[in-house]
Design a protein around this motif. Structure first.
Motif, PDB file in Angstrom:
ATOM      1  N   ARG A  56      16.451  -5.074 105.991  1.00 16.08           N
ATOM      2  CA  ARG A  56      16.703  -6.012 107.092  1.00 16.08           C
ATOM      3  C   ARG A  56      17.276  -7.334 106.599  1.00 16.08           C
ATOM      4  O   ARG A  56      17.452  -8.259 107.380  1.00 16.08           O
ATOM      5  N   GLU A  57      17.551  -7.428 105.295  1.00 20.80           N
ATOM      6  CA  GLU A  57      18.074  -8.661 104.717  1.00 20.80           C
ATOM      7  C   GLU A  57      19.336  -8.377 103.914  1.00 20.80           C
ATOM      8  O   GLU A  57      19.540  -7.260 103.440  1.00 20.80           O
ATOM      9  N   THR A  58      20.161  -9.387 103.738  1.00 18.61           N
ATOM     10  CA  THR A  58      21.349  -9.262 102.892  1.00 18.61           C
ATOM     11  C   THR A  58      20.904  -9.137 101.447  1.00 18.61           C
ATOM     12  O   THR A  58      19.992  -9.842 101.000  1.00 18.61           O
ATOM     13  N   ILE A  59      21.528  -8.209 100.731  1.00 18.98           N
ATOM     14  CA  ILE A  59      21.275  -8.059  99.295  1.00 18.98           C
ATOM     15  C   ILE A  59      22.543  -8.457  98.547  1.00 18.98           C
ATOM     16  O   ILE A  59      23.628  -8.535  99.129  1.00 18.98           O
ATOM     17  N   HIS A  60      22.414  -8.710  97.257  1.00 24.13           N
ATOM     18  CA  HIS A  60      23.549  -9.077  96.416  1.00 24.13           C
ATOM     19  C   HIS A  60      23.625  -8.101  95.260  1.00 24.13           C
ATOM     20  O   HIS A  60      22.683  -7.997  94.473  1.00 24.13           O
ATOM     21  N   VAL A  61      24.739  -7.378  95.175  1.00 21.60           N
ATOM     22  CA  VAL A  61      24.960  -6.356  94.155  1.00 21.60           C
ATOM     23  C   VAL A  61      25.801  -6.960  93.040  1.00 21.60           C
ATOM     24  O   VAL A  61      26.825  -7.594  93.305  1.00 21.60           O
ATOM     25  N   ASP A  62      25.370  -6.744  91.798  1.00 26.26           N
ATOM     26  CA  ASP A  62      26.108  -7.278  90.653  1.00 26.26           C
ATOM     27  C   ASP A  62      27.471  -6.593  90.564  1.00 26.26           C
ATOM     28  O   ASP A  62      27.608  -5.403  90.851  1.00 26.26           O
ATOM     29  N   PRO A  96      28.277 -12.129  92.958  1.00 24.67           N
ATOM     30  CA  PRO A  96      27.706 -10.866  93.422  1.00 24.67           C
ATOM     31  C   PRO A  96      28.231 -10.489  94.812  1.00 24.67           C
ATOM     32  O   PRO A  96      28.549 -11.358  95.622  1.00 24.67           O
ATOM     33  N   LEU A  97      28.319  -9.206  95.061  1.00 26.07           N
ATOM     34  CA  LEU A  97      28.797  -8.683  96.336  1.00 26.07           C
ATOM     35  C   LEU A  97      27.656  -8.722  97.348  1.00 26.07           C
ATOM     36  O   LEU A  97      26.608  -8.111  97.122  1.00 26.07           O
ATOM     37  N   ALA A  98      27.844  -9.436  98.439  1.00 28.58           N
ATOM     38  CA  ALA A  98      26.825  -9.517  99.491  1.00 28.58           C
ATOM     39  C   ALA A  98      26.977  -8.318 100.427  1.00 28.58           C
ATOM     40  O   ALA A  98      28.063  -8.056 100.935  1.00 28.58           O
ATOM     41  N   LEU A  99      25.878  -7.594 100.621  1.00 27.33           N
ATOM     42  CA  LEU A  99      25.849  -6.485 101.574  1.00 27.33           C
ATOM     43  C   LEU A  99      24.822  -6.815 102.652  1.00 27.33           C
ATOM     44  O   LEU A  99      23.620  -6.883 102.382  1.00 27.33           O
ATOM     45  N   ALA A 100      25.303  -7.028 103.860  1.00 29.56           N
ATOM     46  CA  ALA A 100      24.418  -7.302 104.989  1.00 29.56           C
ATOM     47  C   ALA A 100      23.678  -6.020 105.366  1.00 29.56           C
ATOM     48  O   ALA A 100      24.069  -4.919 104.967  1.00 29.56           O
ATOM     49  N   PRO A 101      22.608  -6.126 106.146  1.00 33.17           N
ATOM     50  CA  PRO A 101      21.888  -4.929 106.585  1.00 33.17           C
ATOM     51  C   PRO A 101      22.841  -3.914 107.217  1.00 33.17           C
ATOM     52  O   PRO A 101      23.685  -4.260 108.036  1.00 33.17           O
ATOM     53  N   GLY A 102      22.735  -2.664 106.779  1.00 37.01           N
ATOM     54  CA  GLY A 102      23.578  -1.591 107.305  1.00 37.01           C
ATOM     55  C   GLY A 102      24.920  -1.447 106.616  1.00 37.01           C
ATOM     56  O   GLY A 102      25.613  -0.455 106.825  1.00 37.01           O
ATOM     57  N   GLU A 103      25.327  -2.400 105.801  1.00 34.54           N
ATOM     58  CA  GLU A 103      26.617  -2.309 105.114  1.00 34.54           C
ATOM     59  C   GLU A 103      26.505  -1.468 103.852  1.00 34.54           C
ATOM     60  O   GLU A 103      25.423  -1.300 103.281  1.00 34.54           O
ATOM     61  N   SER A 104      27.656  -0.967 103.412  1.00 34.50           N
ATOM     62  CA  SER A 104      27.706  -0.172 102.188  1.00 34.50           C
ATOM     63  C   SER A 104      29.015  -0.447 101.466  1.00 34.50           C
ATOM     64  O   SER A 104      29.954  -0.998 102.040  1.00 34.50           O
ATOM     65  N   VAL A 105      29.050  -0.050 100.211  1.00 34.70           N
ATOM     66  CA  VAL A 105      30.263  -0.152  99.403  1.00 34.70           C
ATOM     67  C   VAL A 105      30.377   1.138  98.592  1.00 34.70           C
ATOM     68  O   VAL A 105      29.373   1.692  98.153  1.00 34.70           O
ATOM     69  N   THR A 106      31.600   1.618  98.458  1.00 34.73           N
ATOM     70  CA  THR A 106      31.863   2.831  97.681  1.00 34.73           C
ATOM     71  C   THR A 106      32.574   2.454  96.398  1.00 34.73           C
ATOM     72  O   THR A 106      33.482   1.621  96.404  1.00 34.73           O
ATOM     73  N   ASP A 107      32.172   3.062  95.300  1.00 30.62           N
ATOM     74  CA  ASP A 107      32.816   2.823  94.006  1.00 30.62           C
ATOM     75  C   ASP A 107      32.693   4.090  93.175  1.00 30.62           C
ATOM     76  O   ASP A 107      32.242   5.118  93.679  1.00 30.62           O
ATOM     77  N   VAL A 120      22.916   3.909  88.174  1.00 35.40           N
ATOM     78  CA  VAL A 120      21.958   2.806  88.251  1.00 35.40           C
ATOM     79  C   VAL A 120      22.725   1.536  88.636  1.00 35.40           C
ATOM     80  O   VAL A 120      23.717   1.193  87.988  1.00 35.40           O
ATOM     81  N   VAL A 121      22.268   0.870  89.695  1.00 36.43           N
ATOM     82  CA  VAL A 121      22.929  -0.336  90.190  1.00 36.43           C
ATOM     83  C   VAL A 121      21.876  -1.437  90.349  1.00 36.43           C
ATOM     84  O   VAL A 121      20.801  -1.197  90.891  1.00 36.43           O
ATOM     85  N   GLY A 122      22.211  -2.645  89.892  1.00 35.51           N
ATOM     86  CA  GLY A 122      21.307  -3.777  90.028  1.00 35.51           C
ATOM     87  C   GLY A 122      21.613  -4.585  91.272  1.00 35.51           C
ATOM     88  O   GLY A 122      22.767  -4.723  91.678  1.00 35.51           O
ATOM     89  N   TYR A 123      20.578  -5.105  91.902  1.00 35.27           N
ATOM     90  CA  TYR A 123      20.750  -5.921  93.100  1.00 35.27           C
ATOM     91  C   TYR A 123      19.605  -6.921  93.198  1.00 35.27           C
ATOM     92  O   TYR A 123      18.592  -6.802  92.512  1.00 35.27           O
ATOM     93  N   GLY A 124      19.786  -7.896  94.042  1.00 32.09           N
ATOM     94  CA  GLY A 124      18.740  -8.876  94.310  1.00 32.09           C
ATOM     95  C   GLY A 124      18.856  -9.358  95.737  1.00 32.09           C
ATOM     96  O   GLY A 124      19.841  -9.086  96.415  1.00 32.09           O
ATOM     97  N   GLY A 125      17.838 -10.082  96.168  1.00 27.03           N
ATOM     98  CA  GLY A 125      17.887 -10.693  97.494  1.00 27.03           C
ATOM     99  C   GLY A 125      18.628 -12.009  97.389  1.00 27.03           C
ATOM    100  O   GLY A 125      19.491 -12.186  96.537  1.00 27.03           O
ATOM    101  N   GLY A 126      18.268 -12.949  98.214  1.00 32.46           N
ATOM    102  CA  GLY A 126      18.897 -14.256  98.160  1.00 32.46           C
ATOM    103  C   GLY A 126      18.644 -14.970  96.844  1.00 32.46           C
ATOM    104  O   GLY A 126      19.396 -15.818  96.420  1.00 32.46           O
ATOM    105  N   ASN A 127      17.570 -14.598  96.158  1.00 31.63           N
ATOM    106  CA  ASN A 127      17.223 -15.190  94.878  1.00 31.63           C
ATOM    107  C   ASN A 127      17.519 -14.166  93.785  1.00 31.63           C
ATOM    108  O   ASN A 127      16.752 -13.252  93.547  1.00 31.63           O
ATOM    109  N   LEU A 128      18.655 -14.325  93.098  1.00 27.98           N
ATOM    110  CA  LEU A 128      19.078 -13.327  92.113  1.00 27.98           C
ATOM    111  C   LEU A 128      18.236 -13.319  90.854  1.00 27.98           C
ATOM    112  O   LEU A 128      18.420 -12.485  89.997  1.00 27.98           O
ATOM    113  N   ARG A 129      17.288 -14.231  90.724  1.00 29.73           N
ATOM    114  CA  ARG A 129      16.409 -14.185  89.561  1.00 29.73           C
ATOM    115  C   ARG A 129      15.481 -12.987  89.637  1.00 29.73           C
ATOM    116  O   ARG A 129      14.893 -12.589  88.655  1.00 29.73           O
TER     117      ARG A 129
END
Length: 143
Positions: A56-62, A96-107, A120-129
């Motif tokens: 339900r939150e935006t995530i940030h993909v490295d 980082p690539l922001a993905l809103a709820p329901g969004e996706s990216v293909t690679d 294996v893919v790394g991601y974080g919420g609003g706080n990338l730490r």
């Protein structure tokens, strides 16, 4: 600072690269999916995958430049071992690539040897730490 021997170069690495090298491992099981596009791929081919945000939150993909920064695990017996760490000098400069709820990216990621793998893919919420790892289901690579 002493010079490094041979052709060794000092570079910064992203937090995902540090995690992928085994310093920490947190499996992303909270609604972030990494899904391979097929159950099998050919050797020396690109395995396509989708990163999907089911939270339900935006995530940030490295990222590495314009690509998703992804690594590979390879099955060895009953366990998984790191086959290719997610390392990229460009990730230091990439937002980082922001993905809103329901969004996706293909690679895709190049797989050179036969075997059973997972992405294996790394991601974080609003706080990338606070980085997490999302792992795909397994897929096979054959000649």
């Amino acid at each position: 600072m002493r010079p490094l021997p041979g052709n060794v170069v000092r570079v910064g690495v992203s937090a995902l690269a540090i995690i992928a090298m085994g310093c920490e491992s947190v499996t992303g099981t909270d609604g972030v999916a990494v899904v391979p596009s097929a159950r099998s791929f050919r050797t020396d081919a690109f395995a396509t995958f989708v990163v999907r945000n089911d939270t339900r939150e935006t995530i940030h993909v490295d990222r590495c430049g314009s690509r998703v920064l992804a690594g590979l695990d390879r099955r060895q017996g009953l366990a998984w071992a790191n086959e290719m760490a997610a390392l990229c000098v460009l990730s230091i400069l990439s937002t980082p690539l922001a993905l809103a709820p329901g969004e996706s990216v293909t690679d895709s990621i190049l797989v050179r040897s036969p075997g059973v793998y997972r992405v294996v893919v790394g991601y974080g919420g609003g706080n990338l730490r606070i980085l997490r790892l999302a792992r795909s289901g397994s897929f096979t690579v054959a000649d």
